[in-house]
Design a protein around this motif. Structure first.
Motif, short mmCIF file in Angstrom:
data_model
loop_
_atom_site.label_atom_id
_atom_site.label_comp_id
_atom_site.label_asym_id
_atom_site.label_seq_id
_atom_site.Cartn_x
_atom_site.Cartn_y
_atom_site.Cartn_z
N UNK A 155 0.82 -1.21 0.00
CA UNK A 155 0.00 0.00 0.00
C UNK A 155 0.86 1.26 0.00
N UNK A 156 1.91 1.28 0.81
CA UNK A 156 2.76 2.46 0.88
C UNK A 156 3.51 2.69 -0.43
N UNK A 157 4.00 1.62 -1.06
CA UNK A 157 4.68 1.76 -2.34
C UNK A 157 3.73 2.29 -3.40
N UNK A 158 2.49 1.79 -3.39
CA UNK A 158 1.49 2.29 -4.33
C UNK A 158 1.27 3.79 -4.13
N UNK A 159 1.17 4.22 -2.87
CA UNK A 159 0.94 5.64 -2.59
C UNK A 159 2.12 6.49 -3.07
N UNK A 160 3.34 6.00 -2.86
CA UNK A 160 4.52 6.76 -3.29
C UNK A 160 4.57 6.85 -4.81
N UNK A 161 4.34 5.73 -5.49
CA UNK A 161 4.36 5.74 -6.95
C UNK A 161 3.26 6.63 -7.51
N UNK A 162 2.08 6.58 -6.89
CA UNK A 162 0.98 7.43 -7.33
C UNK A 162 1.36 8.90 -7.16
N UNK A 163 2.01 9.22 -6.04
CA UNK A 163 2.43 10.60 -5.82
C UNK A 163 3.46 11.06 -6.83
N UNK A 164 4.42 10.20 -7.17
CA UNK A 164 5.43 10.57 -8.16
C UNK A 164 4.79 10.82 -9.52
N UNK A 165 3.89 9.93 -9.92
CA UNK A 165 3.23 10.08 -11.22
C UNK A 165 2.39 11.36 -11.25
N UNK A 166 1.73 11.65 -10.13
CA UNK A 166 0.89 12.85 -10.06
C UNK A 166 1.74 14.11 -10.22
N UNK A 167 2.89 14.15 -9.58
CA UNK A 167 3.76 15.32 -9.70
C UNK A 167 4.28 15.48 -11.11
N UNK A 168 4.68 14.38 -11.75
CA UNK A 168 5.20 14.46 -13.12
C UNK A 168 4.10 14.94 -14.08
N UNK A 169 2.89 14.41 -13.91
CA UNK A 169 1.79 14.83 -14.79
C UNK A 169 1.49 16.31 -14.61
N UNK A 170 1.55 16.79 -13.36
CA UNK A 170 1.30 18.22 -13.12
C UNK A 170 2.37 19.08 -13.79
N UNK A 171 3.62 18.68 -13.69
CA UNK A 171 4.70 19.42 -14.35
C UNK A 171 4.53 19.40 -15.86
N UNK A 172 4.13 18.24 -16.39
CA UNK A 172 3.97 18.13 -17.83
C UNK A 172 2.83 19.02 -18.33
N UNK A 173 1.73 19.05 -17.60
CA UNK A 173 0.60 19.90 -18.01
C UNK A 173 1.01 21.37 -18.02
N UNK A 174 1.77 21.77 -17.01
CA UNK A 174 2.22 23.16 -16.94
C UNK A 174 3.16 23.49 -18.09
N UNK A 175 3.96 22.52 -18.52
CA UNK A 175 4.96 22.76 -19.57
C UNK A 175 4.36 22.68 -20.96
N UNK A 176 3.17 22.08 -21.09
CA UNK A 176 2.63 21.85 -22.43
C UNK A 176 1.22 22.41 -22.52
N UNK A 177 1.10 23.63 -22.94
CA UNK A 177 -0.21 24.24 -23.07
C UNK A 177 -0.55 24.56 -24.53
N UNK A 178 0.38 24.27 -25.44
CA UNK A 178 0.11 24.52 -26.85
C UNK A 178 -0.93 23.54 -27.37
N UNK A 179 -1.65 23.93 -28.39
CA UNK A 179 -2.72 23.10 -28.94
C UNK A 179 -2.15 21.82 -29.55
N UNK A 180 -2.86 20.72 -29.31
CA UNK A 180 -2.51 19.41 -29.89
C UNK A 180 -1.15 18.90 -29.41
N UNK A 181 -0.72 19.33 -28.27
CA UNK A 181 0.51 18.76 -27.74
C UNK A 181 0.26 17.33 -27.28
#
Length: 347
Positions: A155-181
């Protein structure tokens, strides 16, 4: 009147996981899947009823273990396996009929933990009553502790991996706002959706994906995922091209250090067997089925416990390497000229 249930081959596709424990794939699914189809066609049983059935049969197994004699141990081992078959059937029935529930998932988890605790106390208590050897009392504590450790760690490993993926996705969304990226994909998800992929032998057959910098994945890491990535292309692509998602591989350092394990993993996944060979399932089967059946409770419990710890430590080490990949990926967003750019695929 029998319900309209698809043929067995389709039931297997719907109910069986793409990756599962080798004990389940080899010794449970061949029995559980046909039984689930028959149950769905000819009865009105619900997944929760099967969960209760698995729990009650498990208690019957514990009652046999408590007798101490080998003939009772053998019967207890058989009942424990039957209990596990029922335990697998509830999830399959839920997937086949669409009758699963959040409460059912909770009930299944809690009953599993109670069954392990009761059976460990009954098995080791019966042997202690027969031999007066205090070692069995320590083994009862060890079995219950290892089972709890396994699921808490998971359970703890799942939570850590979920947190890492969530942070990366947030950074990616902020970096990619152009259309059809392009969207973001994780290597482990693509491999999960395409378990037949062979990262070694397919390297020259398909053009590679471009990973998020600075991980520099090779063609051998990414080539066989063409089919899986194609399914994730955005529907709103308007040009003659579809954007291919950038791929983040949070297990790249592990694969670089242990390339032989990639080949082993690919072989296992082609047979639906997950690479975690000794998990909580195999641990339980060693303690509650193999040990009682061969009248070698101490030896099988010790061996099963050691193997479980070895694989758990391997998972923890893999998580450590994954956090390093995560840190490098996050740092790559800090420098503007290193913001990752996805490649495109001609439609």
């Amino acid at each position: 009147m029998p319900r309209d249930i698809p043929p067995l081959a389709e039931v297997r596709r719907i109910t069986e996981k793409k990756r599962d424990a080798w004990w389940t794939v080899m010794l449970v699914d061949p029995v559980a899947t046909p039984l689930v189809r028959w149950t769905a066609r000819h009865t009105r049983a619900t997944p929760n009823q099967l969960t209760w059935g698995a729990f009650l049969v498990g208690l019957g197994s514990a009652a046999c273990f408590a007798q101490g004699d080998w003939r009772w141990l053998l019967l207890g081992a058989v009942l424990y396996h039957v209990s596990f078959i029922f335990d697998c059937m509830d999830g399959k029935l839920a997937r086949l009929t669409g009758t699963g529930s959040v409460f059912g998932a909770w009930l299944d988890f809690v009953f599993d933990r109670i069954r392990v605790l009761v059976c460990s106390v009954a098995l080791m208590g019966g042997q202690y009553a027969r031999t007066d050897d205090v070692l069995y009392l320590w083994l009862a504590l060890a079995v219950a502790s290892l089972d709890s450790l396994r699921y808490i760690d998971s359970l703890e490993i799942f939570k850590i991996r979920h947190g890492m993926r969530k942070q990366i996705k947030a950074r990616m969304r902020a970096a990619r706002k152009a259309e059809n990226q392009a969207e973001l994909a994780f290597m482990e998800d693509l491999l999960r959706e395409n378990p037949e992929a062979d990262l070694e032998t397919d390297r020259d057959t398909v053009a590679p994906l471009e990973p998020v910098a600075p991980l520099e994945a090779t063609a051998a890491d990414t080539a066989p995922l063409e089919a899986a990535v194609a399914d994730t292309a955005p529907l709103e692509a308007t040009s003659a091209q579809r954007r291919r998602p950038a791929v983040v591989d949070l297990h790249q350092e592990f694969r670089r250090r242990f390339p032989w394990w990639v080949r082993c993993r690919n072989f296992l996944l082609r047979h639906r067997i997950r690479a975690h060979l000794i998990s909580g399932i195999e641990f339980q089967m060693g303690v509650f089925i193999i040990g009682p059946a061969v009248d070698a409770v101490v030896a099988t419990t010790v061996v099963s416990g050691v193997l479980l710890l070895v694989f758990e430590l391997a998972i923890i080490y893999k998580l450590l390497l994954s956090t390093r990949d995560f840190t490098r990926t996050i740092n790559s967003f800090e420098t503007p000229d290193r913001v990752p750019v996805a490649t495109s695929v001609n439609s």
